[in-house]
Design a protein around this motif. Structure first.
Motif, short mmCIF file in Angstrom:
data_model
loop_
_atom_site.label_atom_id
_atom_site.label_comp_id
_atom_site.label_asym_id
_atom_site.label_seq_id
_atom_site.Cartn_x
_atom_site.Cartn_y
_atom_site.Cartn_z
N PRO A 89 0.84 -1.20 0.00
CA PRO A 89 0.00 0.00 0.00
C PRO A 89 0.88 1.25 0.00
N THR A 90 0.38 2.30 -0.57
CA THR A 90 1.11 3.56 -0.63
C THR A 90 0.32 4.62 0.12
N PRO A 91 0.93 5.77 0.39
CA PRO A 91 0.20 6.81 1.13
C PRO A 91 -1.06 7.32 0.42
N VAL A 92 -1.14 7.15 -0.89
CA VAL A 92 -2.31 7.66 -1.62
C VAL A 92 -3.40 6.60 -1.80
N SER A 93 -3.14 5.37 -1.38
CA SER A 93 -4.18 4.33 -1.49
C SER A 93 -5.10 4.45 -0.28
N ASN A 94 -6.24 3.77 -0.38
CA ASN A 94 -7.18 3.83 0.74
C ASN A 94 -7.47 2.42 1.26
N TYR A 95 -8.21 2.36 2.34
CA TYR A 95 -8.50 1.10 3.02
C TYR A 95 -9.29 0.17 2.11
N LYS A 96 -10.20 0.69 1.33
CA LYS A 96 -11.00 -0.14 0.42
C LYS A 96 -10.10 -0.87 -0.58
N MET A 145 2.34 -8.24 3.31
CA MET A 145 2.01 -6.82 3.21
C MET A 145 3.20 -6.03 3.72
N VAL A 146 3.73 -5.18 2.89
CA VAL A 146 4.89 -4.38 3.23
C VAL A 146 4.48 -2.92 3.09
N ASP A 147 4.66 -2.14 4.15
CA ASP A 147 4.16 -0.77 4.13
C ASP A 147 5.20 0.27 3.74
N ASN A 148 6.40 -0.13 3.43
CA ASN A 148 7.38 0.86 3.00
C ASN A 148 7.90 0.50 1.61
N LEU A 149 8.19 1.53 0.86
CA LEU A 149 8.71 1.35 -0.49
C LEU A 149 10.20 1.61 -0.50
N THR A 150 10.90 0.85 -1.31
CA THR A 150 12.33 1.09 -1.47
C THR A 150 12.53 2.30 -2.38
N ASP A 151 13.74 2.81 -2.41
CA ASP A 151 14.04 3.96 -3.26
C ASP A 151 13.83 3.64 -4.73
N SER A 152 14.20 2.43 -5.14
CA SER A 152 14.01 2.06 -6.55
C SER A 152 12.52 1.95 -6.89
N GLU A 153 11.69 1.51 -5.95
CA GLU A 153 10.25 1.43 -6.19
C GLU A 153 9.64 2.83 -6.27
N LYS A 154 10.09 3.73 -5.40
CA LYS A 154 9.61 5.11 -5.47
C LYS A 154 9.96 5.75 -6.80
N LYS A 155 11.17 5.48 -7.26
CA LYS A 155 11.62 6.03 -8.54
C LYS A 155 10.82 5.43 -9.70
N LEU A 156 10.56 4.12 -9.62
CA LEU A 156 9.81 3.42 -10.66
C LEU A 156 8.37 3.94 -10.75
N LEU A 157 7.73 4.12 -9.61
CA LEU A 157 6.33 4.53 -9.60
C LEU A 157 6.15 6.03 -9.85
N GLY A 158 7.11 6.83 -9.43
CA GLY A 158 7.09 8.26 -9.70
C GLY A 158 5.84 8.95 -9.20
N ASP A 159 5.12 9.64 -10.10
CA ASP A 159 3.95 10.42 -9.71
C ASP A 159 2.69 9.58 -9.50
N LYS A 160 2.78 8.29 -9.70
CA LYS A 160 1.62 7.42 -9.49
C LYS A 160 1.28 7.27 -8.01
N ILE A 161 2.25 7.58 -7.14
CA ILE A 161 2.03 7.39 -5.70
C ILE A 161 2.18 8.70 -4.92
N THR A 162 2.30 9.80 -5.62
CA THR A 162 2.41 11.09 -4.92
C THR A 162 1.04 11.74 -4.83
N PRO A 163 0.75 12.37 -3.70
CA PRO A 163 -0.58 12.99 -3.55
C PRO A 163 -0.78 14.19 -4.44
#
Length: 191
Positions: free
Chosen positions: A147-154, A173-191
């Motif tokens: 899950p990412t900070p922009v996802s919801n409980y549903k 279930m892993v609640d933290n993203l690695t740096d490479s995952e943050k870079k890969l996902l980019g703006d898909k997970i930013t609010p």
């Protein structure tokens, strides 16, 4: 019971004209109240109350000894990583690590429901066909839910439902993203 009040003056005065007695009625409501309570009791006992629903969550067994069993790291080729992004979108990375050069092409956007289920089943079939069963007899396929900070409980409930529907026993279930995952996902997970 219903009573009839017969009090009141009649027509025996002067004038010679005889009038009928004025009668007032008063209805006793006690039987109606009793009937109301009987009906309420009947409907309460005859209806089915809503049962609380809950989700089963597979958790690992506790180790009996104090030492944790040393586990070797998972191979990326055995893992389906599910990222929960914004706007109710999910992203899957099948068999590729986030820091691999093939990751941007392998990252696929899927919707919750049948699209995610198809992606899980396809990855499960690929992994189980390519690798033998584990030592304990379990399937080699593992799903990692992030899950990412922009996802919801549903979104999380939807992914866990898909794990139950596809009968996937091994997931994390892993609640933290690695740096490479943050870079890969980019703006898909930013609010």
């Amino acid at each position: 019971m219903a009573e009839i009040d017969t009090s009141g003056g009649g027509g025996h005065g002067k004038g010679g004209k005889v009038r009928g007695k004025k009668m007032s009625t008063r209805v006793d409501m006690t039987p109606m109240v009793d009937l109301g309570f009987l009906l309420i009791t009947f409907f309460m006992l005859a209806t089915t109350m809503s049962k609380p629903t809950s989700m089963t969550l597979n958790v690992p067994h506790k180790e009996k000894d104090e030492k944790q069993k040393q586990a070797e790291p998972l191979k990326a080729s055995k893992v389906l990583t599910i990222f929960m992004g914004k706007n109710n979108d999910a992203y899957v990375l099948d068999g590729v690590a986030a820091d691999d050069e093939k990751a941007p092409e392998a990252l696929a956007k899927v919707g919750y429901g049948s699209e995610l289920r198809d992606a899980i089943l396809k990855a499960k079939q690929r992994v189980n066909a390519a690798f033998p069963l584990e030592e304990d007899g379990s399937e080699p396929f593992v799903a990692v839910i992030k899950p990412t900070p922009v996802s919801n409980y549903k979104n999380l409930v939807d992914v866990l439902d898909e794990m139950a529907i596809t009968k996937t026993k091994r997931y994390a279930m892993v609640d933290n993203l690695t740096d490479s995952e943050k870079k890969l996902l980019g703006d898909k997970i930013t609010p």
